[in-house]
Design a protein around this motif. Sequence first.
Motif, PDB file in Angstrom:
ATOM      1  N   GLY A  42      73.193  77.959  86.845  1.00 11.54           N
ATOM      2  CA  GLY A  42      74.189  78.085  85.788  1.00 11.54           C
ATOM      3  C   GLY A  42      74.981  76.810  85.591  1.00 11.54           C
ATOM      4  O   GLY A  42      75.723  76.386  86.478  1.00 11.54           O
ATOM      5  N   GLN A  43      74.834  76.206  84.400  1.00 13.92           N
ATOM      6  CA  GLN A  43      75.530  74.943  84.108  1.00 13.92           C
ATOM      7  C   GLN A  43      76.583  75.087  83.013  1.00 13.92           C
ATOM      8  O   GLN A  43      77.401  74.189  82.856  1.00 13.92           O
ATOM      9  N   THR A  44      76.548  76.178  82.271  1.00 11.53           N
ATOM     10  CA  THR A  44      77.509  76.350  81.170  1.00 11.53           C
ATOM     11  C   THR A  44      78.403  77.544  81.472  1.00 11.53           C
ATOM     12  O   THR A  44      77.937  78.587  81.941  1.00 11.53           O
ATOM     13  N   PHE A  45      79.671  77.374  81.166  1.00 11.70           N
ATOM     14  CA  PHE A  45      80.660  78.403  81.489  1.00 11.70           C
ATOM     15  C   PHE A  45      81.692  78.495  80.376  1.00 11.70           C
ATOM     16  O   PHE A  45      81.969  77.518  79.670  1.00 11.70           O
ATOM     17  N   SER A  61      73.126  66.419  82.827  1.00  9.14           N
ATOM     18  CA  SER A  61      72.726  66.412  84.233  1.00  9.14           C
ATOM     19  C   SER A  61      72.069  65.091  84.608  1.00  9.14           C
ATOM     20  O   SER A  61      72.305  64.542  85.693  1.00  9.14           O
ATOM     21  N   MET A  62      71.236  64.566  83.732  1.00  8.74           N
ATOM     22  CA  MET A  62      70.586  63.297  84.021  1.00  8.74           C
ATOM     23  C   MET A  62      71.556  62.130  83.955  1.00  8.74           C
ATOM     24  O   MET A  62      71.356  61.099  84.618  1.00  8.74           O
ATOM     25  N   SER A  63      72.636  62.295  83.170  1.00  7.88           N
ATOM     26  CA  SER A  63      73.618  61.214  83.054  1.00  7.88           C
ATOM     27  C   SER A  63      74.750  61.347  84.045  1.00  7.88           C
ATOM     28  O   SER A  63      75.633  60.474  84.103  1.00  7.88           O
ATOM     29  N   ASN A  64      74.753  62.447  84.813  1.00  8.66           N
ATOM     30  CA  ASN A  64      75.799  62.681  85.803  1.00  8.66           C
ATOM     31  C   ASN A  64      77.179  62.786  85.163  1.00  8.66           C
ATOM     32  O   ASN A  64      78.171  62.283  85.669  1.00  8.66           O
ATOM     33  N   ILE A  65      77.216  63.463  84.015  1.00 10.75           N
ATOM     34  CA  ILE A  65      78.470  63.615  83.267  1.00 10.75           C
ATOM     35  C   ILE A  65      78.626  65.082  82.892  1.00 10.75           C
ATOM     36  O   ILE A  65      77.692  65.709  82.371  1.00 10.75           O
ATOM     37  N   SER A  66      79.804  65.618  83.156  1.00 12.19           N
ATOM     38  CA  SER A  66      80.145  66.980  82.746  1.00 12.19           C
ATOM     39  C   SER A  66      81.022  66.917  81.509  1.00 12.19           C
ATOM     40  O   SER A  66      81.691  65.904  81.250  1.00 12.19           O
ATOM     41  N   HIS A  83      78.443  71.830  83.196  1.00 14.85           N
ATOM     42  CA  HIS A  83      78.350  71.167  84.495  1.00 14.85           C
ATOM     43  C   HIS A  83      77.152  70.213  84.473  1.00 14.85           C
ATOM     44  O   HIS A  83      75.999  70.643  84.503  1.00 14.85           O
ATOM     45  N   GLY A  84      77.465  68.931  84.439  1.00 16.83           N
ATOM     46  CA  GLY A  84      76.409  67.937  84.357  1.00 16.83           C
ATOM     47  C   GLY A  84      76.312  67.047  85.589  1.00 16.83           C
ATOM     48  O   GLY A  84      75.703  65.972  85.527  1.00 16.83           O
TER      49      GLY A  84
END
Length: 983
Positions: A816-819, A759-764, A778-779
Motif C-alpha cells: 500500500g503506497q497511497t493513503f 518510488s523510483m525517484s525516492n520521493i513521496s 508513499h514513494g
Amino acid sequence: MATAGYCGAAALLLVLSVRLSAGQSFSLPLRQPQDCGGARYFDISSLACGQCGPHQGRSAWGISCACLPGFKMVSNNGGPSVICEKCPENMSGVTEDGWSCITCPKGLTTEGKCKCAINEILVERDVNGKLLNEALCIRCDANEPSFSASNVLGDRCIRCEQTFINISESCDCSDPNILTGGLCFSNSRNFPSKAVTTVRYGQLGITVVSAWFLKNLQASAAACWLYSNLTSCQALGNMCVMNMNSLSSTTSDACGLFQYVYANTAGLGTVHSVSFWRQNLPWLYYGDQPGLASQVLDTTQFPTSFSFKGTNKNIKLQLIAASYDAEGNFLKWQNLEGGVLQLCPDTLTRLNAAYIFGTTYQQSCTISVSKMLSDFANPIFYDVYLEYHDDDSGQQYLWAVPVLNLNLQYNEMSVNQGSNMNNWLLTRRMFLVDSLSGQENDLGTQPRIIRIASKITISIRLIPNTQRGTIYPPLITIAYKDVLVQNPDTQSVMVSFSVNYEMNQSEAQIQTHIALGVLGGLAVLWSLLKTAGWKRRIGSPLIDLQTVLKFLLFYAGDLANVFFIITVGTGLYWLIFFKAQQFVSVLLPLPSQEEDFVTYVGCAFALKALQFLHKLFSQLTVDVFFIDWERPKGKILKAVEGEGGIKSAAAPVSIWRTYFIANEWNEIQTVRKINPLFQVLAVLFFLEVVGFSNLALMDSSSSLIRSSESYVAPWSRILRFGVSTVLWLVIAMLQIIFFAAFYERFVEDKIRQFVDLCSMSNISVFLLSHRSFGYYIHGRSVHGHADTNMEEMNMNLKREAENLCSQRGLLPNTDGQTFQISISSKMRQQYDRIHETLTRKHGPARLLDSSATTFEQSTKAYHTMNKFLGSFIDHVHKDMDYIVKDKLLLERIIGMEFMEPMEKSIFYNDEGHSFSDVLFYGNEATLLIFDILFFSVVDLASQSFVLAAVLTYLQQEIFRFIRNTAGQKNLASKTLVDERFLI
C-alpha cells in the motif's frame, strides 16, 4: 480562281460583320400595351408602339388597330394592316362585326353601333344571313305564355327568371315588389327590405361596401328563405364566412340574415341527425352553448385507430373537403393531399407529408399579393371531413372537422382567443383567400382589401391512456390577415401551415414533479452529509456563513445531477416509447410543452457549471509538498567564505528528481479518463454522418437515413437532447472501459505510473485538499537511495522484480503506497508554521532576481518542511504520531470519516488512487456531465450539433489551459519548484 476570290470576299465580309456586331448594343426600351395611347397600338413583334392608319384607333386589347366610329372595315390582316372606309350618311351605323354599314333607327352607341331599348334585341340580318338595309329592334314578349326578356348581350330573347313570373306573372318587377340580385320578391313577406352590405376588416379598422354583397346578399337570403334555393343558401353561407362568421346585434348583415333563415326554417328538420345542420342550409356553426366546444372536442372518440407498424399499419389522415365557389355551386369532393390548403409551393411528396400521422408538419413562406390576386380571383370554400372505414360493414364514413376561427367576433367582442375551450365558438366552413368581398366599386376590379388565411393549424390530440392509437376529432385553427392592397407587386404576406400532434402531458408533468421532489429531497440529505464531512475535514465544529455557503455549493452540484437524471430519463423515455411504438400510445410534446424541459436543462447546466468552478477552484488551492527521502552519500570539501578555510560537508542531494516529479505531477493534473477530442468528434460523427440526428425529428420514422426529396419534420428539443446525451454517455462509457481494461493496462497508465515513478525517484507526495484531510503517496525507495547511475538503477529494478528486497508499502510487508489522511490539529499547526515561511513571498524564490536572504530563508524552510514531514512519516514525533487503518464500507460510500484525529493522525488504506480527486482524472463524472450539458445548451439554443461540438471542444481547451496554468503556479508556490522548470 473565281471560287477562291469569292471565298475570300465572303470571309472578309464575315470578319467585318463580326467586328460590327461586337460594337452593337443589345438593349431596347421597355414598352407596355397601355403606354401606347391615341392612334397607336402595341406591336407584339418589335415590342414597341406602332402608328395606326387613317381613320383608325387602337383596338380594345391594344395590340391591333380598329376603325373609328362611322367607318367600316374593308380589309383586316391584323396589327396595322387595316383599311377603313367611311359609311354613307344614310347608313351611319356599323354592324356588330364591323364589316358593313347599316341604318340604325334608334340611334348609335359610343362605338358607332346600333342600340335598342331594354328587352329588345338587335337584328341586322334575316334568317338567311342577308344583311338588312335598316336594323330592327324586336321587343321580347314578356306576357304569358312566352315570359321572355333579352339576355345580357341583348342578342336573343330568353325566358325571364322564375321569380318574376311567380310575383308579377310577367317579366316586370315594379313597385311595390323588390328587385335585387336579378331576382324579384314580394314585399308582403316579413323579410328585411335592406341588407347590410358592408364588410368590416377589424385588423385595419376599415369598413368596405362590398360590390359582391350589394349584388347578391339580399337576393341570396330571400331565395334561400322563400324558395329554399340550395345554391342561394350556400352563397348566403359563403358571405357569412367571408364576414368571419361574426355574429352581432345587427340582424341584416350576412351572418344575421343566415341566422334569421336558420331560426325560421326549424320545421324543415336536420341533416344526418346533426342538430346544427339545418335542411337546405350549409352547416356553419356548432352552436353557442357554453361548454359545447369541450363536448365536441374532448368527449367524442374518433371511431378508428392509428398504428405506426405491423400488419394493421395506419398512418394516413384521409382528409377530404366539399368545395364550393362563391356563388354557392358545389364544385367537387377534393382530397386535401397535393397542397389544397397549403399556400406555400413545394414538391408533392413534401406537401403530402402533412397528412402522415405522427409527423409534425410545419411550412411557412412569404407570398406576394399579386400572386394571391391572380391565383385566387374567385374564392373557394371548404367543408373539411376526415374519412374512415367501418371494419364491420366496410362502409366509408365522414367525420366533420370543426374549425376554430381566431378572427370570429360575437356581439362585437373577440372570442376563440383564450385557451379555455368552454368559451370557444366552433365553425365549419373556411376559405384560403378572399379577394371578392373587398371589391368596392364594380366586380372584376382590383379589390381594396383582401383577406388571407395567414396561419392554418390542424391539431390532432391523442386520447389519454390509449393503447390502440385512438384520437379525439381533429381541430383546424385558422387566423386570417387583412391586407390593404396598394402595390400588389411589392406587397407580400407571411403564411404558414402546420399539423400538430399532442397529448395531455399533465400526468407526465406530475410524475416529473414527483421525481424532482423526491430526488431533490435526497439531494438535500446528501449535501448535508457532504457538508458534515467537509466540516470534519476542516476540523471546525461551528456552523457559520462559510458552512452555509459550502452547503449551497454542494447542493448545487447534487441538484444539477437530479436535473440531469430527470432530463436524460425524459429524453430517453420519449425517444424509446415514441419511436418504437406500434399502436400509437404516446405523442411528442409540442414546442410550447417543452419549455419546462428546456428550463430543467438550463438549470442543470447552470448548477453544474457552479459545481465545476467550485471544484476547479478547490484543485487550484491544494497544498502539495514533495518529500525527498534521498540522503547525502559521503562528504565533500567546501570553502568557508570569510574564514579563508576549507571544511568538510555532506554531499548535496540532487534537486532534479524533485523537478522531475513536479513536472510529472503538473502533466497529470488535466489527464482524463476519456479523450475529449475523440469524444466530441465521435458524437458529431454519429449524429451528422451516421444519421442519428434523424431520430430527433418529430415523425414516427426510426430510420437513420432520409431521402433528400422527402419532407423533413421539425426538430424535437427533447429528442435532440435525448439522442445526443445517450450518444455522449455510451461513447464515454466505451472509452472508459477501453482505457481501464486495455489502454491503461497494456499501454500507459499515467496515474499509477506516477506512483511507481515516485518510488523510483525516492520521493513521496504529501497533499492536503482540506485543512485536516488530504492524501499521501508513499514513494520512499526500498533501495535506500535513487540518485544513482544506470547500472545500479537496473540492478535495483531486477532485485525488486525477483522479490530480493522489501515491498514498497508504508507498512512492512505491504504494497500500500497511497493513503487518505486525516491529520490532527497539532500536526496542521506545525505544518502551517513552516509553510508560512515557505510561501511568505506568495511564490517561489527566483533564482536570479531574489535577494540572498529571502532565498536562504525559503531554502531553509523547504529543508525544514522536508525534514518535518519525513520525520512525521517515520513516527519520530510521538505527540504528532499517526495510525494506519482501513476505512469502513459506510465511510467509503458516504465519503466521510467517522473518527476525528484528536491525538493522532489517521492514515486510511486507499488500495487505489483516490489522490486523483484533486485532479481532473478523479472528477470525470462532473467534467463529463458538464460537457454534455454545455453541448446540449448550445444545441438547444442554436439547433446545430456542429456548432455545439465546436464550442464544447473550445471550452474544454479553455478550462484545460486555465487548470494547467493556474495549477502550475500553485505547484510552484507550494513546493518551491521554480516555475521555469515546469514544462
